[in-house]
Write a protein that holds these residues in place. Structure first.
Motif, PDB file in Angstrom:
ATOM      1  N   GLN A   9       0.817  -1.213   0.000  1.00 11.82           N
ATOM      2  CA  GLN A   9       0.000   0.000   0.000  1.00 11.82           C
ATOM      3  C   GLN A   9       0.849   1.260   0.000  1.00 11.82           C
ATOM      4  OE1 GLN A   9      -2.626  -0.490   3.337  1.00 11.82           O
ATOM      5  NE2 GLN A   9      -4.053  -1.733   2.162  1.00 11.82           N
ATOM      6  N   GLU A  21       1.724   6.620   0.534  1.00 15.32           N
ATOM      7  CA  GLU A  21       1.135   7.788  -0.133  1.00 15.32           C
ATOM      8  C   GLU A  21      -0.140   8.280   0.529  1.00 15.32           C
ATOM      9  OE1 GLU A  21       0.377   7.777  -4.295  1.00 15.32           O
ATOM     10  OE2 GLU A  21       2.169   8.970  -4.612  1.00 15.32           O
ATOM     11  N   GLU A  22      -1.009   7.355   0.920  1.00 14.48           N
ATOM     12  CA  GLU A  22      -2.260   7.794   1.545  1.00 14.48           C
ATOM     13  C   GLU A  22      -1.980   8.476   2.876  1.00 14.48           C
ATOM     14  OE1 GLU A  22      -5.688   5.140   1.556  1.00 14.48           O
ATOM     15  OE2 GLU A  22      -4.856   4.142  -0.187  1.00 14.48           O
ATOM     16  N   GLU A  44       0.749  10.140   3.554  1.00 15.99           N
ATOM     17  CA  GLU A  44       1.282  11.456   3.221  1.00 15.99           C
ATOM     18  C   GLU A  44       0.154  12.403   2.847  1.00 15.99           C
ATOM     19  OE1 GLU A  44       4.148  10.884   0.148  1.00 15.99           O
ATOM     20  OE2 GLU A  44       5.783  10.648   1.586  1.00 15.99           O
ATOM     21  N   ALA A  45      -0.810  11.889   2.098  1.00 16.21           N
ATOM     22  CA  ALA A  45      -1.950  12.730   1.718  1.00 16.21           C
ATOM     23  C   ALA A  45      -2.684  13.195   2.965  1.00 16.21           C
ATOM     24  CB  ALA A  45      -2.888  11.947   0.796  1.00 16.21           C
ATOM     25  N   ALA A  46      -2.886  12.279   3.912  1.00 17.67           N
ATOM     26  CA  ALA A  46      -3.592  12.634   5.144  1.00 17.67           C
ATOM     27  C   ALA A  46      -2.819  13.706   5.913  1.00 17.67           C
ATOM     28  CB  ALA A  46      -3.784  11.392   6.010  1.00 17.67           C
ATOM     29  N   ARG A  47      -1.490  13.539   5.976  1.00 19.61           N
ATOM     30  CA  ARG A  47      -0.675  14.509   6.691  1.00 19.61           C
ATOM     31  C   ARG A  47      -0.745  15.871   5.999  1.00 19.61           C
ATOM     32  NH1 ARG A  47       1.384  13.156  11.632  1.00 19.61           N
ATOM     33  NH2 ARG A  47       3.398  14.127  11.242  1.00 19.61           N
ATOM     34  N   SER A  48      -0.693  15.866   4.667  1.00 14.57           N
ATOM     35  CA  SER A  48      -0.713  17.146   3.954  1.00 14.57           C
ATOM     36  C   SER A  48      -2.064  17.834   4.114  1.00 14.57           C
ATOM     37  CB  SER A  48      -0.376  16.953   2.474  1.00 14.57           C
ATOM     38  OG  SER A  48      -1.496  16.499   1.755  1.00 14.57           O
ATOM     39  N   LEU A  49      -3.100  17.070   4.453  1.00 14.84           N
ATOM     40  CA  LEU A  49      -4.412  17.681   4.683  1.00 14.84           C
ATOM     41  C   LEU A  49      -4.581  18.095   6.132  1.00 14.84           C
ATOM     42  CD1 LEU A  49      -6.458  15.223   2.491  1.00 14.84           C
ATOM     43  CD2 LEU A  49      -6.167  17.647   2.062  1.00 14.84           C
ATOM     44  N   GLY A  50      -3.509  17.940   6.922  1.00 14.86           N
ATOM     45  CA  GLY A  50      -3.535  18.471   8.277  1.00 14.86           C
ATOM     46  C   GLY A  50      -3.795  17.450   9.362  1.00 14.86           C
ATOM     47  N   ALA A  51      -3.880  16.160   9.012  1.00 13.15           N
ATOM     48  CA  ALA A  51      -4.156  15.160  10.036  1.00 13.15           C
ATOM     49  C   ALA A  51      -2.923  14.946  10.906  1.00 13.15           C
ATOM     50  CB  ALA A  51      -4.569  13.841   9.385  1.00 13.15           C
ATOM     51  N   GLN A  88      -4.507  10.683  14.067  1.00 12.98           N
ATOM     52  CA  GLN A  88      -5.651  10.730  13.148  1.00 12.98           C
ATOM     53  C   GLN A  88      -5.348   9.940  11.887  1.00 12.98           C
ATOM     54  OE1 GLN A  88      -5.880  15.029  12.993  1.00 12.98           O
ATOM     55  NE2 GLN A  88      -7.934  14.992  13.883  1.00 12.98           N
ATOM     56  N   ARG A 102      -7.683   6.877  11.028  1.00 14.26           N
ATOM     57  CA  ARG A 102      -8.616   7.111   9.934  1.00 14.26           C
ATOM     58  C   ARG A 102      -8.146   6.551   8.606  1.00 14.26           C
ATOM     59  NH1 ARG A 102     -12.112  11.868  10.494  1.00 14.26           N
ATOM     60  NH2 ARG A 102     -12.226  12.385  12.697  1.00 14.26           N
ATOM     61  N   VAL A 103      -6.832   6.392   8.419  1.00 19.30           N
ATOM     62  CA  VAL A 103      -6.341   5.962   7.111  1.00 19.30           C
ATOM     63  C   VAL A 103      -5.640   4.604   7.187  1.00 19.30           C
ATOM     64  CG1 VAL A 103      -4.789   6.530   5.208  1.00 19.30           C
ATOM     65  CG2 VAL A 103      -6.132   8.326   6.300  1.00 19.30           C
ATOM     66  N   LEU A 111       6.806  17.507   2.782  1.00 20.97           N
ATOM     67  CA  LEU A 111       6.766  16.049   2.879  1.00 20.97           C
ATOM     68  C   LEU A 111       8.174  15.483   2.975  1.00 20.97           C
ATOM     69  CD1 LEU A 111       4.031  15.360   0.194  1.00 20.97           C
ATOM     70  CD2 LEU A 111       3.813  14.965   2.650  1.00 20.97           C
ATOM     71  N   VAL A 147       3.676  20.288   8.136  1.00 17.57           N
ATOM     72  CA  VAL A 147       3.086  20.124   6.811  1.00 17.57           C
ATOM     73  C   VAL A 147       1.603  20.497   6.805  1.00 17.57           C
ATOM     74  CG1 VAL A 147       2.912  17.644   7.274  1.00 17.57           C
ATOM     75  CG2 VAL A 147       2.609  18.463   4.978  1.00 17.57           C
ATOM     76  N   GLY A 148       0.908  20.210   7.908  1.00 16.67           N
ATOM     77  CA  GLY A 148      -0.513  20.514   7.958  1.00 16.67           C
ATOM     78  C   GLY A 148      -0.819  21.991   8.151  1.00 16.67           C
ATOM     79  N   PHE A 185      -1.185  14.218  -5.508  1.00 16.66           N
ATOM     80  CA  PHE A 185      -0.176  13.192  -5.745  1.00 16.66           C
ATOM     81  C   PHE A 185      -0.288  12.618  -7.144  1.00 16.66           C
ATOM     82  CE2 PHE A 185      -0.497  13.590  -1.272  1.00 16.66           C
ATOM     83  CZ  PHE A 185       0.760  13.287  -0.769  1.00 16.66           C
ATOM     84  N   ALA A 197      -3.439   9.062  -4.642  1.00 17.74           N
ATOM     85  CA  ALA A 197      -3.419   8.692  -3.223  1.00 17.74           C
ATOM     86  C   ALA A 197      -4.767   8.939  -2.555  1.00 17.74           C
ATOM     87  CB  ALA A 197      -2.311   9.449  -2.472  1.00 17.74           C
ATOM     88  N   PHE A 234      -8.078   8.002  -0.499  1.00 23.31           N
ATOM     89  CA  PHE A 234      -8.300   7.032   0.568  1.00 23.31           C
ATOM     90  C   PHE A 234      -9.249   5.974   0.036  1.00 23.31           C
ATOM     91  CE2 PHE A 234      -7.781  11.196   2.858  1.00 23.31           C
ATOM     92  CZ  PHE A 234      -6.441  11.000   3.105  1.00 23.31           C
ATOM     93  N   ARG A 235      -8.748   4.764  -0.131  1.00 18.86           N
ATOM     94  CA  ARG A 235      -9.518   3.775  -0.892  1.00 18.86           C
ATOM     95  C   ARG A 235     -10.742   3.274  -0.144  1.00 18.86           C
ATOM     96  NH1 ARG A 235      -4.577  -0.015  -1.732  1.00 18.86           N
ATOM     97  NH2 ARG A 235      -3.427   1.714  -0.851  1.00 18.86           N
ATOM     98  N   HIS A 236     -10.722   3.402   1.183  1.00 18.14           N
ATOM     99  CA  HIS A 236     -11.863   2.884   1.943  1.00 18.14           C
ATOM    100  C   HIS A 236     -12.906   3.956   2.206  1.00 18.14           C
ATOM    101  CE1 HIS A 236      -9.209   4.742   4.827  1.00 18.14           C
ATOM    102  NE2 HIS A 236     -10.258   4.903   5.596  1.00 18.14           N
ATOM    103  N   PHE A 272     -12.162  14.930   4.279  1.00 12.68           N
ATOM    104  CA  PHE A 272     -11.129  14.521   5.236  1.00 12.68           C
ATOM    105  C   PHE A 272     -10.403  15.695   5.888  1.00 12.68           C
ATOM    106  CE2 PHE A 272      -6.961  13.110   6.589  1.00 12.68           C
ATOM    107  CZ  PHE A 272      -7.230  11.928   7.234  1.00 12.68           C
ATOM    108  N   VAL A 306     -10.442  16.532  10.068  1.00 14.06           N
ATOM    109  CA  VAL A 306      -9.297  16.356  10.965  1.00 14.06           C
ATOM    110  C   VAL A 306      -8.776  17.685  11.522  1.00 14.06           C
ATOM    111  CG1 VAL A 306      -8.553  14.211   9.879  1.00 14.06           C
ATOM    112  CG2 VAL A 306      -7.597  16.384   9.084  1.00 14.06           C
TER     113      VAL A 306
END
Lengths: 283, 354
Positions: free
Chosen positions: A170, A173-174, A176-183, A187, A191-192, B51, B71-72, B80, B84, B86-88, B97, B101
């Motif tokens: 997996q 990347e997911e 990293e995406a979550a972190r870049s969105l502020g998580a 979290q 959540r991911v 990142l 980063v946030g 990306f 990337a 979130f598949r679920h 999202f 958060v």
């Protein structure tokens, strides 16, 4: 339009396919289905009343309780360890990573009897820190803590082994995406990461649990076979068997087999119900 | 937001991905990082996003050191390469999202989140697919979900890693135009990474051409295409003929055209006689009635608005490519095997690397 059944030119001929399917079915029948059937028929060979008595007598009850207790400690411990280790291995690079992977596999390559012996040599009366433990009145070997330790050791690869390839595939990347969105880290994990690995984790837990309840060798060495105190179900089965009390032995064994069947069915149902979430994302 | 990249270096073990790189991106600009794979463009983008940590150097956002910001907290939307998603989670939850958060004191109410997500989804024309999972979407749709998700946190900067790389040509063209409009309407400062020169030239205000972790040239699409600063930019951007030649006293006579040799770093051109290369664009070669250089037509491709010829020129190993507008090609009536005379309208000469 009715779908037409066609065979791809590179596929094996129908004869070979049927042959292969039959071969695996016969194999499974002989080595898996038949023994399970025998366990249950033998268990009930003297009627239901006998069966009930065999599984409710105090020693059997004590063995069942101990087995459940051990699993209830070993499985959560290894879930925490397994998730932490596979997260570290799959998502980060660090010195000693391949060494850690090798260490995780160690319980698979060491005979369970030897794993048990290691604990006796460490915590036993003549052992490395045995005398110190004696002085402080702490009993590990031939007591519940020893059984728990041995079980944790033997079952600790199951969760990690299940998760490492999954998380590596997996990628990060997911996250990293979550972190870049502020998580935050937590979290991101809840959540991911966790939702993405829940099926692998469940499978790992089932395998870990089955082994924790069924482990014989390592537990046998550290348990001391004290009836009603340090006997788990597999050890109890052995004792009954050695006493030629076959129906009782099979009765307790059938409980273990039943647990295994229940976990398999539970897994099947969950997969049917939430299978769509398993659909992989194709890039 | 004004982004200031100062002397940034990034090493991975023994490999230096970005070396002492300085770059200035002004508020409201759309900048392309263009280069071959391994040129460090994605690493640079990831450093700007936070990142990746730079080993040396600074990133300033409106004059403030961004390295200290998590980063946030940078208000950077990152898209990306492989989305990337979130598949679920459903499309809706993917976009929501970043809002869910947020720290409790800044978090929107559920109704506000719902309204914002739905308005973003209608912006990317996916409001009807809000309940789908990523695996049920096409590549272009996933790309738009990824964009909507990045925009949800109201970023000041939008960073995109090969945003159109995995899409087919038609979708790519549409999304490109759409992205340009979005960038202008929202007043974003955007940087995108690409290895596709056409994409960079068409979409960007300025193009940063990168090679081996350093910048070869920064300029408008017109500048980098028409006045490449280095042989690398010449070869990477557009078609070019690389003609070996001998520089004599700082100049070359290329097929009747006198060209002064120049160097990349402004160092003096070697005196006397030195080996060099002349770079000539295919459309800068002319076929003339009388000329000093003869050539044989080896291949003719006449489909499309321009005709492509391949000529064999004595002393030049590779075929020389020429582009003619269709009418000129028809007027000349060229045939394969014919001998013609050529001359160059414009060319630049660089000494060969010693």
């Amino acid at each position: 339009m009715a779908p037409k059944r066609t065979f791809a030119p590179i596929a094996e001929s129908p004869k070979i396919r049927i042959g292969l399917v039959l071969l695996s079915l016969i194999y499974i029948l002989f080595f898996l289905v038949l023994p399970v059937v025998v366990v249950f028929t033998e268990a009930f060979s003297r009627g239901f009343a006998h069966y009930l008595e065999a599984v409710t007598e105090p020693d059997a009850q004590a063995a069942i309780k101990l087995t459940l207790l051990v699993a209830a400690i070993a499985v959560p411990a290894n879930v925490v360890f397994g998730v932490a280790a596979s997260w570290a291995i799959a998502k980060f690079d660090f010195v000693g990573k391949s060494f850690l992977i090798t260490l995780i596999d160690l319980p698979f390559s060491v005979s369970p009897v030897i794993s048990g012996l290691i604990y006796v040599l460490m915590f036993g009366g003549q052992g490395l820190i045995g005398p110190w433990l004696d002085e402080h009145d702490i009993q590990i070997v031939y007591a519940v803590p020893g059984i728990v330790l041995a079980t944790v050791f033997v079952t600790f690869p199951f969760v990690a082994r299940e998760l490492i390839p999954l998380m590596q595939e997996q990628g990060a990347e997911e996250e990293e995406a979550a972190r870049s969105l502020g998580a935050s880290g937590w979290q991101t994990f809840w959540r991911v990461t966790l939702p993405n690995i829940k099926w692998g984790l469940l499978y790992g837990v089932l395998l870990c649990n089955a082994r924790a309840m069924g482990e014989f060798g390592a537990v046998s060495v550290v348990s001391g076979h004290i009836r009603g105190f340090t006997n788990t179900m597999p050890l109890h089965v052995e004792i009954l068997y050695n006493e030629y009390n076959l129906p009782a032995a099979f009765a307790v064994a059938s409980l273990l087999a039943f647990l295994a069947l229940v976990t398999l069915v539970a897994k099947g149902i969950l997969e049917l119900r939430y299978g769509h979430e398993l659909a992989p994302v194709h890039h | 937001m004004h982004i200031d990249v100062r002397n940034v270096t990034k090493r991975f073990d023994s490999f230096t991905a970005v070396r002492n790189l300085t770059l200035d991106v002004r508020q409201g600009e759309l900048v392309a990082l263009l280069g071959p794979s391994g040129s460090g463009k994605t690493t640079l983008l990831r450093i700007i996003a936070g990142l990746e940590h730079a080993n040396e150097g600074q990133i300033l956002f409106d004059g403030d050191d961004a390295v200290a910001r998590h980063v946030g907290e940078r208000r950077v939307g990152f898209v990306f390469q492989h989305y990337a998603l979130f598949r679920h989670m459903t499309v809706f939850e993917n976009v929501a999202f970043g809002l869910r958060v947020a720290p409790a004191e800044r978090r929107m109410s559920n109704t506000d989140i719902k309204n914002r997500v739905m308005s973003l989804l209608s912006l990317v024309q996916l409001d009807r697919l809000a309940a789908r999972y990523p695996s049920q979407l096409s590549g272009g749709q996933r790309q738009r979900v990824a964009l909507a998700r990045a925009l949800a946190i109201a970023p000041l900067v939008l960073l995109l890693d090969e945003p159109f790389g995995a899409l087919d040509a038609k979708v790519r063209k549409e999304l490109r135009r759409w992205l340009r409009r979005l960038h202008d309407d929202m007043g974003l400062t955007s940087i995108f990474v690409t290895h596709d020169q056409e994409e960079a030239l068409e979409l960007a205000d300025r193009v940063v051409v990168m090679n081996q972790g350093a910048i070869e040239q920064i300029g408008t699409p017109d500048e980098v295409y028409n006045t490449p600063a280095t042989p690398f930019v010449y070869e990477f951007l557009g078609n070019v003929n690389k003609i070996p030649c001998t520089i004599a006293n700082g100049a070359v006579n290329l097929w009747g055209l006198a060209v002064t040799a120049e160097t990349v770093d402004g160092a003096p051109v070697p005196a006397g006689s030195a080996a060099g290369f002349a770079y000539v664009r295919p459309h800068d070669i002319e076929i003339v009635a009388e000329g000093t250089q003869r050539a044989i037509v080896r291949h003719v491709g006449a489909a499309g608005p321009t005709a492509r010829l391949e000529l064999e020129v004595a002393g030049v190993h590779a075929p020389v490519e020429v582009q003619l507008i269709r009418q000129a090609f028809l007027d000349l009536g060229l045939k394969v095997g014919q001998t013609v005379a050529i001359t160059a309208r414009a060319a630049r000469v660089f000494p060969a690397r010693s």
